[in-house]
Design an enzyme around this catalytic site. Structure first.
Site, PDB file in Angstrom:
ATOM      1  N   HIS A 169       0.821  -1.220   0.000  1.00 51.79           N
ATOM      2  CA  HIS A 169       0.000   0.000   0.000  1.00 51.79           C
ATOM      3  C   HIS A 169       0.852   1.266   0.000  1.00 51.79           C
ATOM      4  O   HIS A 169       0.297   2.362  -0.003  1.00 51.79           O
ATOM      5  CB  HIS A 169      -0.932  -0.016   1.214  1.00 51.79           C
ATOM      6  CG  HIS A 169      -2.015  -1.052   1.097  1.00 51.79           C
ATOM      7  ND1 HIS A 169      -3.281  -0.770   0.660  1.00 51.79           N
ATOM      8  CD2 HIS A 169      -1.993  -2.396   1.322  1.00 51.79           C
ATOM      9  CE1 HIS A 169      -4.012  -1.882   0.644  1.00 51.79           C
ATOM     10  NE2 HIS A 169      -3.249  -2.883   1.038  1.00 51.79           N
ATOM     11  N   ASP A 379       3.450   9.255  -1.504  1.00 55.38           N
ATOM     12  CA  ASP A 379       2.304   8.497  -0.999  1.00 55.38           C
ATOM     13  C   ASP A 379       2.009   7.355  -1.963  1.00 55.38           C
ATOM     14  O   ASP A 379       2.096   7.554  -3.184  1.00 55.38           O
ATOM     15  CB  ASP A 379       1.078   9.427  -0.914  1.00 55.38           C
ATOM     16  CG  ASP A 379       0.156   9.059   0.236  1.00 55.38           C
ATOM     17  OD1 ASP A 379       0.149   7.886   0.629  1.00 55.38           O
ATOM     18  OD2 ASP A 379      -0.554   9.946   0.736  1.00 55.38           O
TER      19      ASP A 379
HETATM   20  C1  G6P Z   1      -0.964   3.315   6.048  1.00 56.84           C
HETATM   21  C2  G6P Z   1      -0.492   1.888   5.890  1.00 56.84           C
HETATM   22  C3  G6P Z   1      -1.449   0.919   6.573  1.00 56.84           C
HETATM   23  C4  G6P Z   1      -1.675   1.350   8.016  1.00 56.84           C
HETATM   24  C5  G6P Z   1      -2.183   2.790   8.056  1.00 56.84           C
HETATM   25  C6  G6P Z   1      -2.383   3.306   9.485  1.00 56.84           C
HETATM   26  O1  G6P Z   1      -2.110   3.531   5.294  1.00 56.84           O
HETATM   27  O2  G6P Z   1      -0.336   1.575   4.519  1.00 56.84           O
HETATM   28  O3  G6P Z   1      -0.916  -0.393   6.547  1.00 56.84           O
HETATM   29  O4  G6P Z   1      -2.568   0.483   8.679  1.00 56.84           O
HETATM   30  O5  G6P Z   1      -1.236   3.614   7.416  1.00 56.84           O
HETATM   31  O6  G6P Z   1      -1.193   3.175  10.219  1.00 56.84           O
HETATM   32  P1  G6P Z   1      -1.109   2.313  11.558  1.00 56.84           P
HETATM   33  O7  G6P Z   1       0.341   2.260  11.895  1.00 56.84           O
HETATM   34  O8  G6P Z   1      -1.927   3.079  12.541  1.00 56.84           O
HETATM   35  O9  G6P Z   1      -1.706   0.965  11.254  1.00 56.84           O
END
Ligand code: G6P
Length: 486
Positions: A169, A379
């Site tokens: 992602h 991003d």
């Molecule tokens: C990004 C990453 C996700 C992640 C999200 C929130 O979008 O690609 O994998 O879950 O951020 O970050 P966190 O560390 O809170 O899961």
């Protein structure tokens, strides 16, 4: 009695197992807080009768591997607790202090500590220990994101021969930066145990392919149709641009709550033009640069002061990590300084909020904003750009200002594309967006909305799953086991 899978005609379909660090299947999909990805994966899991596996978010003293199985609105979720040391070394450490900055081209912020790498390997192996026994021979497995890059290797080591796909992602970094990661070759080698690796954009995929083909210690080969050969194995790669759940988002926008939020924002804007930014508090989002660009705009255009304001919604994120604590302090200071310098008794240029809103509220906020500022320094895709467009009133749409360094820019060229590193460019783009005539706004919006529809999250999901399903097995499992043994 509910109809069986046979009656629905899915009997021939194998189950789908989704694996990610954070399991975001909503408990109550009607509550309006879940994002598009969570909704799309949940819908697929309901359709294919699958399972979503990942970390519970909880910490325990001693790792037991005990599974917590929950039903979340028809989706089976299997969660496992981690030890504090795992959270520290795997999640805060390797995932968020080492890989995240590196993947976003910020080697200046990346910390390379051996204990992080060891914790990452250990935790992935622990996940694999718990997950492997849940897998049935026909299952399709879909792993998500940088927390679990080596998961296929760990599952193969436990005898899993199923098709395994991986989707990243985030961006993929240029080779010259990736090689600053100790053991970069080992990490990429582990990815060759997947059958399919997906990226959001051609740019990220090409950077991955360039590493494999140009890194001397790998010396891989580019094969036709985006396949790759290295480490004695082949892997299929592809571009799968993620989108939003368009219908779900439009429903949220038109809901009572969405409309009420729109009215509230429109009233609170009181004839001023509102600009909006919605980002996790993360240095990759270009928040400091955005505020500095806005400051430049206020300096360049004294006549516009008092006529415009920026609503910056920025929920705190990963706050155990020092680089996130640092940027929070800097943003607090910067927002305070700009407000102190420019505000008047009845006007404040920035409303800076460290909180989250539900999806229906966000839809209302976006719709009330004349300009959407989506200006990350780097991003993977950025779905705020797509949500902002979807929320607009077709008869009087707002303008999207989009960083050319967001993956979304590859598809959304009709936005006002900017270089977020340049304050002057940001200032000029804000001015242009605020002054754009209705006809041009409508033309741009229509073409952007077509892109948003054409990249709906269900298309992304179905494309990835059907590509993975169509891959002949055993493509890698057995060949790769042989390569490892050799
Ligand atoms: C990004 C990453 C996700 C992640 C999200 C929130 O979008 O690609 O994998 O879950 O951020 O970050 P966190 O560390 O809170 O899961």
């Amino acid at each position: 009695m509910p109809p069986s899978r046979v009656e629905y005609g899915y009997a021939a379909m194998s189950r789908l197992i989704v694996v990610s660090n954070r399991v975001s299947a909503p408990k109550d999909p009607a509550a309006g807080s879940a994002g598009g990805l969570a909704m799309a994966l949940s819908a697929a899991l309901r359709k294919y009768d699958g399972l979503w596996f990942g970390w519970s978010g909880e910490t325990v003293e001693k790792f037991t591997g005990e599974l917590k199985i929950e039903d979340r609105a028809g989706v089976t979720v299997a969660l496992v607790d981690l030890e504090a040391q795992d959270v520290d070394e795997y999640y805060n450490g390797y995932a968020n202090k080492t890989l995240w900055p590196l993947l976003h081209h910020r080697t200046d912020l990346a910390a390379y500590e051996r204990s992080y790498g060891e914790g990452y390997e250990r935790t992935n192996a622990r996940f694999a220990d718990v997950l492997a026994p849940l897998i049935q021979p026909d299952d399709i497995i879909w792993i998500h994101d940088y927390h679990m890059l080596p998961m296929a290797r760990d599952l193969r080591r436990r005898g899993v021969k199923n098709r395994i796909g991986f989707f990243l992602h985030t961006p993929w970094p240029v080779r010259q930066l990736l090689v600053t990661l100790p053991h970069h070759r080992r990490l990429v080698e582990s990815m060759f145990d997947y059958d399919l690796i997906g990226f959001h954009t051609r740019e990220w995929l090409d950077l991955f392919r360039d590493y494999v083909a140009s890194e001397p210690s790998v010396n891989g080969k580019l094969l036709p149709n985006d396949a790759l050969e290295a480490f004695g194995r082949t892997v299929q790669t592809g571009v799968f641009p993620i989108g939003i759940d368009v219908d779900g988002f439009l429903e949220a926008r038109n809901s009572v709550f969405g409309r009420r939020t729109y009215d509230r924002m429109a009233a609170s804007a009181a004839f001023r033009s509102m600009m909006v930014g919605v980002d996790r508090l993360d240095y990759s989002k270009g928040l400091e640069e955005r505020l500095l660009g806005y400051e430049q705009f206020l300096t360049d255009n004294p006549d516009k002061r008092g006529e415009v304001f920026l609503l910056q919604v920025t929920p705190i994120s990963r706050d155990d990590v020092d680089t996130y604590q640092d940027i929070r302090v800097r943003l607090d200071a910067l927002a305070g300084r700009i407000n102190g310098e420019f505000a008047d008794m009845d006007w404040q240029p920035i409303r800076y909020l460290n909180r989250t809103y539900r999806r229906d509220q966000l839809a209302g906020i976006y719709r009330a904003a004349r300009v959407g500022l989506v200006t990350p320094l780097r991003d993977g895709m950025n779905l705020v750009a797509k949500e902002y467009v979807a929320a607009q009133n077709p008869d009087d749409p707002g303008v999207l200002v989009l960083s050319r360094f967001a993956g979304a820019a590859e598809q959304m060229g009709e936005a006002l594309l900017v270089n977020p590193f340049s304050r002057e460019e940001l200032s000029d783009a804000i001015k242009r967006a605020l002054e754009m005539p209705l006809a041009e706004r409508k033309r741009k919006w229509e073409s952007l909305m077509t892109v948003v529809r054409e990249t709906d999250v269900s298309i992304w999901r179905d494309d990835f799953v059907s590509t993975l399903r169509a891959i002949e097995r055993p493509s890698n499992g057995d060949a790769n086991a042989a390569a490892r043994a050799a």
